[in-house]
Write a protein that holds these residues in place. Structure first.
Motif, mmCIF file in Angstrom:
data_model
loop_
_atom_site.group_PDB
_atom_site.id
_atom_site.type_symbol
_atom_site.label_atom_id
_atom_site.label_comp_id
_atom_site.label_asym_id
_atom_site.label_seq_id
_atom_site.Cartn_x
_atom_site.Cartn_y
_atom_site.Cartn_z
ATOM 1 N N PRO A 296 1.590 -31.520 -12.275
ATOM 2 C CA PRO A 296 0.382 -29.999 -12.270
ATOM 3 C C PRO A 296 0.286 -29.467 -13.700
ATOM 4 C CG PRO A 296 2.495 -30.233 -10.670
ATOM 5 C CD PRO A 296 2.318 -31.240 -11.867
ATOM 6 N N PRO A 298 0.041 -27.027 -16.655
ATOM 7 C CA PRO A 298 0.881 -26.203 -16.927
ATOM 8 C C PRO A 298 1.327 -24.741 -16.488
ATOM 9 C CG PRO A 298 0.763 -27.543 -18.940
ATOM 10 C CD PRO A 298 -0.220 -27.859 -18.295
ATOM 11 N N SER A 304 5.062 -27.086 -16.872
ATOM 12 C CA SER A 304 4.390 -27.687 -15.042
ATOM 13 C C SER A 304 5.555 -27.289 -14.457
ATOM 14 C CB SER A 304 4.171 -29.328 -15.488
ATOM 15 O OG SER A 304 2.961 -29.628 -16.297
#
Length: 313
Positions: A296, A298, A304
């Motif tokens: 994902p 950050p 993340s």
């Protein structure tokens, strides 16, 4: 319903299998790497007449307790590729794995190659996008991958011809890659003494899996089969193995050998799946793998974060 002799879907499936069989005389060189932490086997598939190669189902190491990733498994692939002077043309995923994180982005950065998966990854993205409440910023069109394969697509690894077979059932997006005289079926089936993949994930279906496996076992008996996982089969077998043949699957697979009816398989698979717990890495794995193996984005602190949806699976 149209008669089977003129059913376009059946005719198409027959033609796809025929195309795969036509290329079976080529014999790729396969180097396999076993990851004991996830029981996953990654394969480097090489054209014997050139330095062209593909990597199938790579692993990014993940320490769930610490929330920390590392690259020892992927680095072993890189070391082999570089020592052999190979050119990686493809990073192939058989499906969005639920038991390990893909190392494809890391490998692509180091080695190049196109990242590919089945077109039905969009179905997985839609289902799990809701489970993880990803919102509109998460693209559900498969664009995280360089190429989405359809059933029957063909591509090359150097001079090797490869055929893509859509083999859903374990997940909606599962693929098998037929490359010369070898097939890489992902989680569709395991060693004959261990059986077949579970079908209780969202979008899975035991009846569909049975039909997918029957497509695969219509290949020539001597076709080499390189599996994605092995868990041993105690007490008889106490070592890990991951190569078998279509003939062995057809005659000896404990779940789906010749003579096992579709209804019997569905009953067995449904009852067995009801006893299984979720894979311990399913939440991080699917969350990352449906995004092309990428973490994902950050947050504002540069870190993340992975989500843990409660009471959803």
């Amino acid at each position: 319903m149209s008669h089977p002799a003129t059913d376009p879907a059946r005719d198409y499936a027959r033609d796809v299998i025929a195309a795969a069989l036509a290329d079976a005389q080529e014999r790729p060189i396969v180097k396999s790497f076993f990851d004991p932490a996830t029981f996953t086997i990654s394969h480097v598939v090489r054209d014997p007449s050139s330095n062209a190669a593909a990597i199938i189902d790579s692993v990014l190491d993940y320490d769930a307790a610490a929330g920390r990733t590392s690259s020892a498994s992927a680095d072993a692939l890189i070391d082999y590729v570089k020592s052999e002077g190979l050119e990686i043309q493809w990073l192939l995923e058989t499906h969005a794995h639920a038991d390990h994180l893909s190392a494809a982005p890391y490998l692509q950065e180091k080695l190049g190659g196109q990242l590919a998966i089945g077109r039905e990854i969009v179905t997985v993205q839609e289902v799990f996008g809701k489970i993880f409440n990803e919102g509109t910023q998460f693209r559900r069109d498969g664009s995280q991958f360089d190429l989405l394969f359809n059933d029957g697509d063909r591509f090359r690894i150097g001079n090797l011809e490869a055929t893509v077979l859509h083999v859903p059932g374990h997940t909606p997006a599962c693929l098998a890659y037929v490359i010369g005289d070898a097939i890489f079926p992902g989680d569709t089936m395991f060693m004959p003494d261990y059986g077949t993949a579970r079908c209780d994930f969202p979008g899975g279906d035991a009846r569909t899996l049975y039909r997918s496996i029957k497509r695969l076992t219509s290949l020539q008996d001597e076709t080499r089969v390189f599996l994605c996982h092995d868990y041993k089969a105690p007490p008889a077998r106490t070592e890990f193995v991951w190569e078998t043949t279509i003939g062995a699957q057809r005659t000896s697979n404990i779940h789906v050998r010749d003579g096992v009816s579709e209804d019997a398989f569905v009953q067995m698979r449904t009852q067995r799946d009801a006893t299984l717990s979720m894979p311990k890495l399913i939440l991080p794995s699917v969350q990352v793998n449906m995004n092309g193996g990428r973490m994902p984005a950050p947050e504002d602190n540069g870190v993340s974060y992975l989500k843990v949806p409660l009471n959803q699976l």
